[in-house]
Design a protein around this motif. Sequence first.
Motif, PDB file in Angstrom:
ATOM      1  N   GLN A   1       0.814  -1.138   0.152  1.00  0.00           N
ATOM      2  CA  GLN A   1       0.030  -0.035   0.024  1.00  0.00           C
ATOM      3  C   GLN A   1       0.647   1.468   0.038  1.00  0.00           C
ATOM      4  O   GLN A   1       0.739   2.131   0.847  1.00  0.00           O
ATOM      5  N   PRO A   2       1.753   1.519  -1.184  1.00  0.00           N
ATOM      6  CA  PRO A   2       2.444   2.553  -0.870  1.00  0.00           C
ATOM      7  C   PRO A   2       1.871   3.975  -0.869  1.00  0.00           C
ATOM      8  O   PRO A   2       2.223   4.883  -0.245  1.00  0.00           O
ATOM      9  N   ALA A   3       0.488   4.050  -1.311  1.00  0.00           N
ATOM     10  CA  ALA A   3      -0.077   5.268  -1.167  1.00  0.00           C
ATOM     11  C   ALA A   3      -0.050   5.686   0.367  1.00  0.00           C
ATOM     12  O   ALA A   3      -0.259   6.810   0.824  1.00  0.00           O
ATOM     13  N   GLN A   4      -0.038   4.882   1.512  1.00  0.00           N
ATOM     14  CA  GLN A   4      -0.071   5.089   2.612  1.00  0.00           C
ATOM     15  C   GLN A   4       1.322   5.701   3.240  1.00  0.00           C
ATOM     16  O   GLN A   4       1.343   6.394   4.248  1.00  0.00           O
ATOM     17  N   TRP A   5       2.323   5.601   2.512  1.00  0.00           N
ATOM     18  CA  TRP A   5       3.780   5.924   3.108  1.00  0.00           C
ATOM     19  C   TRP A   5       4.647   6.667   2.226  1.00  0.00           C
ATOM     20  O   TRP A   5       5.635   7.319   2.505  1.00  0.00           O
ATOM     21  N   TRP A   6       4.286   6.358   0.788  1.00  0.00           N
ATOM     22  CA  TRP A   6       5.444   6.962  -0.264  1.00  0.00           C
ATOM     23  C   TRP A   6       5.291   8.422  -0.560  1.00  0.00           C
ATOM     24  O   TRP A   6       4.170   8.989  -0.424  1.00  0.00           O
ATOM     25  N   ASP A   7       6.452   9.225  -0.543  1.00  0.00           N
ATOM     26  CA  ASP A   7       6.399  10.647  -0.648  1.00  0.00           C
ATOM     27  C   ASP A   7       6.436  11.100  -1.963  1.00  0.00           C
ATOM     28  O   ASP A   7       6.386  12.186  -2.494  1.00  0.00           O
ATOM     29  N   GLY A   8       6.123  10.100  -3.295  1.00  0.00           N
ATOM     30  CA  GLY A   8       6.100  10.518  -4.568  1.00  0.00           C
ATOM     31  C   GLY A   8       7.212  10.516  -5.229  1.00  0.00           C
ATOM     32  O   GLY A   8       7.242  10.816  -6.638  1.00  0.00           O
ATOM     33  N   LYS A   9       8.422  10.402  -4.790  1.00  0.00           N
ATOM     34  CA  LYS A   9       9.665  10.275  -5.329  1.00  0.00           C
ATOM     35  C   LYS A   9      10.125   8.939  -5.762  1.00  0.00           C
ATOM     36  O   LYS A   9      10.286   8.152  -4.763  1.00  0.00           O
ATOM     37  N   LEU A  10      10.240   8.625  -7.207  1.00  0.00           N
ATOM     38  CA  LEU A  10      10.632   7.311  -7.644  1.00  0.00           C
ATOM     39  C   LEU A  10      12.034   6.782  -7.073  1.00  0.00           C
ATOM     40  O   LEU A  10      12.768   7.620  -6.778  1.00  0.00           O
ATOM     41  N   PHE A  11      11.954   5.505  -6.895  1.00  0.00           N
ATOM     42  CA  PHE A  11      13.276   4.711  -6.285  1.00  0.00           C
ATOM     43  C   PHE A  11      14.045   4.212  -7.579  1.00  0.00           C
ATOM     44  O   PHE A  11      13.475   3.929  -8.748  1.00  0.00           O
ATOM     45  N   ASP A  12      15.585   4.608  -7.502  1.00  0.00           N
ATOM     46  CA  ASP A  12      16.435   4.075  -8.515  1.00  0.00           C
ATOM     47  C   ASP A  12      16.530   2.504  -8.316  1.00  0.00           C
ATOM     48  O   ASP A  12      16.641   1.743  -9.295  1.00  0.00           O
ATOM     49  N   ARG A  13      16.591   2.072  -6.999  1.00  0.00           N
ATOM     50  CA  ARG A  13      16.505   0.494  -6.844  1.00  0.00           C
ATOM     51  C   ARG A  13      15.532   0.081  -5.744  1.00  0.00           C
ATOM     52  O   ARG A  13      15.337   1.128  -4.793  1.00  0.00           O
TER      53      ARG A  13
END
Length: 425
Positions: free
Chosen positions: A303-315
């Motif tokens: 459930q990334p919507a609950q904790w992700w800051d919107g910046k994509l990850f490289d790995r």
Amino acid sequence: MIKTQLEAALIVGKVLTGASLTAVLQTAKHNNLTLSSQQRGAIQDLSYGVLRFYGQLDALLDQLLKKSLKDMRLRYLLLVGLYQLQYSKSPPHAVVNHAVSAARLLKSGKGTQGLVNAVLRNFLRRREVLQNEVMKNDVARYSHPQWWIDKLRRQYPRNYQAILNANNQRPSMTLRVNQQKIDVDEYQRLLEESGLGTQLIWNGAIRLTKPVNVQGLPGFTAGLVTVQDAGAQLAARLLDVHDGMRVLDACAAPGGKSTHLLETANMALTVLDNDSERLVRLTQNLDRIKVKAMQLVCGDAAQPAQWWDGKLFDRILADVPCSASGVVCRHPDIKWLRRESDLLQFSKNQLKILNALWPILNKGGKLLYATCSVFAEENGLQIEAFLSQHSDARQLTLTQAEMIEGQLLPDSQHNGFFYALLQKS
Ligand SMILES: C[S@@+](CC[C@H](N)C(=O)[O-])C[C@H]1O[C@@H](n2cnc3c(N)ncnc32)[C@H](O)[C@@H]1O
């Protein structure tokens, strides 16, 4: 020995009725403060040993008992006695006498001491015949559930016996050297100087010929070294991390691989886990090694919507929860606790996590999917299903020679792991 036999029997009983061995041992440690550390060690050894060979010991006991026992504690005690007679160096007469005394403490009615005495002595007398008889049966021969043996036989027709045998060995202790702080050769020399026998496996993984308490390892408190299986040590290298990257360790606790990532490159690492207690252990591990994660989050990887800051990850490292069928030598209870139907639940959950993490990976970025399982449902088949649903994903070839299509099978050097490296286009 009476106390240790009795305590081990109660622990085995709890595990065989559904509890995890690690949890039961932990509770026993807290509840029974009168035991010496030597007794605790002996109880742990007996509990692990009985569960490692439960298939065989249980079949032997069935041969020895004329009818089933009303008090199951007595059965567990007999399993402990049989284990000692089969696999320990304790003198047989002492094992039998102490088991008889332990039976008295169980107060489970008249005749129980006589029964324990008769069963164990009978075993000593007829050992060879009984052994030959029970070994005709797969469950007794390999000490694994039948469904597990059948699955391995189907999925690994050439290796299944070697896998089952590796699962029944005592685990070895392997170290990961913090190469930011010390060279592998230099650390190996420190170990040898402390009288510890070593063997180099790969990428700085050092296997000790005999396990020791971590406090006996040079520089442990200062973070020079971490206990980690050689198979687990492949993750940080396979993920191909570099300085300055944004990296997510999505199922991170207790942090074995997170700390390795932070020893490998200077990155902005987000560590995520949905278990707050395990995250505490992760924090302690980061502190000991004196490395810092950019962000520590308690949340659901699905459930990334609950904790992700919107910046994509490289790995992204997705070291997903799994059956743990590759680490049976460390956790022999697993083989008796798992049901075949659990695999479907694990694989559904893994796919949910994988599907949820894929959108938050940058274009050109890499995601390493990892399990400590040997079952195809959680590994190769899982990745096949994922690739068929994501046209922007391709699987990269892994170069570790010991792996077959990402699968590392357990042996005397390492546990079983699966890795799949996926790149986004
Ligand atoms: C295989 S262990 C990870 C081991 C860890 N990577 C290491 O090397 O020390 C799997 C972890 O996933 C966590 N977990 C299970 N389901 C999760 C979920 N939905 N979201 C985040 N973490 C989860 C568990 O709490 C457990 O700590």
